[in-house]
Design a protein around this motif. Structure first.
Motif, mmCIF file in Angstrom:
data_model
loop_
_atom_site.group_PDB
_atom_site.id
_atom_site.type_symbol
_atom_site.label_atom_id
_atom_site.label_comp_id
_atom_site.label_asym_id
_atom_site.label_seq_id
_atom_site.Cartn_x
_atom_site.Cartn_y
_atom_site.Cartn_z
ATOM 1 N N PRO A 173 90.077 -52.069 12.627
ATOM 2 C CA PRO A 173 90.492 -50.831 11.976
ATOM 3 C C PRO A 173 89.528 -49.911 11.353
ATOM 4 O O PRO A 173 89.642 -48.723 11.675
ATOM 5 N N ALA A 272 95.195 -51.617 7.616
ATOM 6 C CA ALA A 272 95.098 -50.958 9.058
ATOM 7 C C ALA A 272 94.897 -49.381 8.826
ATOM 8 O O ALA A 272 95.925 -48.963 7.947
ATOM 9 N N VAL A 274 94.901 -45.763 10.329
ATOM 10 C CA VAL A 274 95.122 -44.961 11.352
ATOM 11 C C VAL A 274 94.613 -43.496 11.154
ATOM 12 O O VAL A 274 95.392 -42.663 10.461
ATOM 13 N N GLN A 282 89.696 -48.394 18.914
ATOM 14 C CA GLN A 282 89.883 -48.575 17.460
ATOM 15 C C GLN A 282 91.409 -48.464 17.361
ATOM 16 O O GLN A 282 91.822 -49.484 16.418
ATOM 17 N N LYS A 283 91.844 -47.486 17.736
ATOM 18 C CA LYS A 283 93.311 -47.021 17.414
ATOM 19 C C LYS A 283 94.165 -48.070 18.014
ATOM 20 O O LYS A 283 95.206 -48.486 17.472
ATOM 21 N N SER A 286 94.222 -51.109 15.914
ATOM 22 C CA SER A 286 94.958 -51.103 14.678
ATOM 23 C C SER A 286 96.263 -51.043 14.751
ATOM 24 O O SER A 286 97.230 -51.749 14.133
ATOM 25 N N ASP A 289 97.216 -54.614 15.578
ATOM 26 C CA ASP A 289 97.510 -55.532 14.260
ATOM 27 C C ASP A 289 98.786 -55.189 13.384
ATOM 28 O O ASP A 289 99.139 -56.143 12.715
ATOM 29 N N ALA A 295 98.325 -56.737 9.966
ATOM 30 C CA ALA A 295 97.985 -55.570 9.113
ATOM 31 C C ALA A 295 99.451 -55.054 8.461
ATOM 32 O O ALA A 295 100.571 -54.894 9.094
#
Ligand code: ADP
Ligand code: ZN
Length: 725
Positions: A173, A272, A274, A282-283, A286, A289, A295
């Motif tokens: 994240p 997490a 965003v 990465q997005k 996240s 998760d 998350a």
């Protein structure tokens, strides 16, 4: 019989959903929320199934494939329907925000899967043969492939399992924000505070709503430093202990390392983040998760309100008054109001927090729609900072060499820095100076595309803040050939250099939008501010947000009522918020803070009541004005913007729209007139405002506006507009 047709929302700025047939091999496998690929025009498109139906339109094409991505859940689909309808925004563009980002960024690489290799070898790849062949000799980046193949082709090959993403970019994240977990924010943030009595009272009440587990909205009003964040953390912790998830929405620029650090204290690796600066990889990580429940605390900016979160138990909107929650461009929506709706649809509590609530939310607490909870005092040993005003309109007030900087502010600044403390200076205008002027003929350099003057930036040149047009500063006046053109007025760059020459020993830094686009710059400045390596931080509204540097004892506001220059009914509200928020940055630690506010209109109620710190008095003064005019929150406002290449056509269409509404019952019209920004990117703009006493009357009128189309112009409507320029 199973239903065999679907309505699909596609990511295009169109009102309609599109009909498709479910092919035999997919019958029974498609439900609302599924992400599907379908033919569209000459190509294909990915969309979200809104409905499965029996209805048989005459001629429709068939769905091509269903994505393995988890479908969008019903309640979220309901939220997107509400948002699209309330704001009259394209459904497909709203729904897209509920779908995980595409499995690809420019640098991510693709390779063949085993299935893909054998399809290629056995010559069964059909339409995908070329794409697969291009990957035969090894992985290729998306950027490389995109030269030859469409993104729809990628998505379909991915969907069919013929290719896969070979992801080399870092995931997690907060990756890329390396340093977030460095221990520089140790301070006392690791200790668990004993709540004050006020905090206890507020938390008790919030905990009751959480236990109830049904929809309610609490408006938490507390001065800066009163411990609101601490309340969010406790409430979030409780919800997470119950095995549920929490959504925390913050304004764009307050996703600070400190906030993340405090969140991680309670949620460790279950946070997490965003936001739009994340790479696709990465997005995606996240989102995964969140979906898998790893998350439990989701922190996001406005579009975060649409992120799918299983077992959502609580939504918190921090700094709920902040204008960055409003997205003005298509698809327009207001994330705070969508958050409240999401709470209602999901049947969970919502907390809205602010030191300076929006007129809308405060009124909702007045009429009992929201429960108001108050934290009237700071938790830190010192009370709110003393605010001193410098009347810049008074000719007696002495100034430094720079007319925008009073002697008073300068001398307190010196004192502060000499005493080993830090200062923040706020000026809501980036660049070196707002424009350059020829003193011989009064010529200012306009943007060739927009009806605004270019802003002078020292390193880059003359920049348009609306369309990005950039050109070198002229050597002579283009109008009279005079050679005395020079910068007029002050931006953050000029302020920075003025302070630097007055305080040669001090370390001065600047924080504005020009700086934060540089990767790592924001992080670097926070860290050095926190370590007191910077003595003076100069910046735009970015520094007005919830940062917490205990060694900052002076905050200076250069031109408090700048917002009042704008033709906008919210300018008093913005001025009040700004002064309160900025001065709240001072004295956050154990030293007493003070704020110096330079103002040309110290008598204006938005300035004087902010100095008194009297929100209630401000609300009442402002409410009296707005209710007498029927302005929000006492009435509903809509805006119609007409734009096009020819001013005459634009004006004609706008006047016609106004005339069509002139007899509409319950609708009051302001305008039509040329928009305050009459031309952007070579398109002329006219607008009109519609006022109604309730949403449904306004909504109907705006819908009817869109029924008639005009040649060579575009008509946009905005519900509850924030941006009136
Ligand atoms: P706000 O969000 O209202 O600005 P914060 O929750 O950030 O306030 O609190 C301000 C500072 O006071 C933070 O450093 C926080 O850790 C600290 N703090 C919060 N509650 C308490 C408390 N009950 N006792 C001592 N310090 C506290
Ligand atoms: Zn421009």
């Amino acid at each position: 019989m199973t239903s065999s047709f679907v309505r699909v929302a596609v990511p295009r700025p169109v009102e309609d959903v599109f009909h498709y047939r479910i092919p035999d091999h997919l019958l029974g496998k498609i439900a609302p929320g599924h992400i599907v690929t379908a033919p569209f025009g000459k190509g294909t498109i990915n969309g979200v199934v809104m409905e499965v139906t029996e209805e048989v339109p005459l001629k429709v094409r068939s769905i091509l494939s269903v994505s393995p991505i988890l479908p969008v859940e019903d309640k979220l689909l309901e939220l997107t329907r509400w948002t699209a309808s309330y704001y009259q925004s394209p459904l497909g563009l709203i729904v897209r925000m509920c779908v995980p980002p595409p499995f690809r960024s420019q640098s991510s690489k693709f390779r063949l899967t085993e299935k893909g290799s054998s399809a290629l070898n056995e010559d069964t790849a059909g339409p995908f043969g070329d794409l697969l062949a291009a990957l035969k000799r090894g992985a290729r980046t998306a950027a490389h492939l995109e030269k030859k193949f469409s993104s729809d082709e990628f998505e379909r090959c991915l969907g069919e399992g013929l290719i896969e993403v070979l992801d080399s970019s870092p995931s997690g994240p907060a990756a890329g924000e390396a340093g977030l977990k460095e221990p520089q924010y140790k301070r006392d943030e690791n200790t668990v505070h004993t709540l004050t009595l006020d905090q206890k009272r507020v938390l008790d009440s919030i905990e009751k709503s959480i236990d109830d587990g049904s929809f309610s909205v609490a408006l938490l009003q507390g001065v800066t430093g009163s411990g609101k964040t601490e309340i969010y953390l406790r409430a979030a912790q409780k919800v997470m202990n119950m095995g549920q998830s929490v959504l925390l929405l913050v304004p764009e620029i307050s996703l600070t390392p400190l906030l993340t650090f405090r969140l991680e204290r309670i949620a460790r690796d279950r946070v997490a983040v965003v936001h739009s600066a994340l790479t696709a990889a990465q997005k995606r990580s996240s989102w995964e998760d969140i979906r898998e429940g790893r998350a439990r605390l989701v922190v996001g900016v406005r579009s975060g309100v649409f992120v799918p979160i299983p077992d959502l138990g609580l939504i918190i909107v921090d700094e709920e008054h902040d204008a960055s929650f409003r997205q003005e461009e298509t698809p327009s929506y207001h994330a705070r109001d969508v958050a409240v709706k999401r709470g209602q649809i999901q049947g969970i509590p919502v907390i809205l927090g602010s030191a300076t609530p929006s007129m809308e939310s405060y009124r909702n607490s007045e009429v009992g729609k929201y429960q108001r909870l108050e934290l009237p005092k700071r938790v830190t040993p010192y009370p709110a900072p003393e605010i001193e005003i410098v009347n810049m309109a008074d000719p007696e007030v002495t100034r430094t060499e720079n007319p925008f900087l009073s002697d008073r502010l300068m001398s307190v600044l010196k004192e502060t820095v000499d005493g080993g403390s830090q200062a923040m200076l706020f000026l809501n205008r980036r660049g070196f100076s707002p424009f350059i002027l020829c003193p011989d003929c009064n010529y200012t350099l306009p943007c060739p595309n927009c009806a605004v003057t270019l802003t002078y930036h020292r390193k880059r040149g003359m920049l348009c803040h609306y369309c990005g047009h950039l050109q070198p500063p002229p050597e002579a006046c283009p109008n009279c050939q005079g050679i005395r053109m020079s910068p007029v007025g002050t931006g953050t760059q000029r302020l920075e250099s003025a302070i630097a020459s007055a305080l040669p020993e001090a370390v001065i830094e600047r924080l504005d939008r020009d700086i934060i686009v540089k990767k790592g710059a924001l992080q670097d400045i926070y860290t050095r501010m926190d370590r007191s390596e910077i003595q003076v931080l100069v910046g735009t509204q970015i520094i007005a947000k919830g940062h917490d540097f205990p060694n900052v004892t002076l905050v200076g506001i250069l031109n408090a009522e700048q917002a009042l220059d704008f033709p906008d009914f919210r300018s008093s509200e913005r001025t009040y918020q700004l002064i309160t928020q900025v001065s709240g940055r001072a004295g956050r630690g154990t030293k007493k803070g003070r704020a110096i506010v330079q103002s040309y209109f110290p008598g204006h109620y938005s300035v004087s009541l902010a100095l008194d710190g009297d929100y209630r008095a401000f609300y009442e003064a402002e409410a009296a004005i707005r209710s007498s005019l029927g302005y929000p929150p006492f009435g509903r406002m809509g805006r119609v913007i007409v734009e096009g290449a020819k001013e005459e056509t634009v004006q004609k269409a706008c006047v016609d729209i106004a005339q069509r509404h002139s007899g509409t019952k319950g609708i009051r019209i302001l305008g039509p007139s040329s928009a305050p920004l009459p031309r952007i990117l070579n398109r002329y703009r006219w607008h009109l405002l519609l006022l109604a006493s309730d949403h449904s009357t306004l909504s109907k009128a705006l819908r009817s506006t869109r029924e008639k189309s005009y040649k060579s112009v575009r008509v946009h409507v905005r519900v509850d507009p924030y941006h009136l320029m």
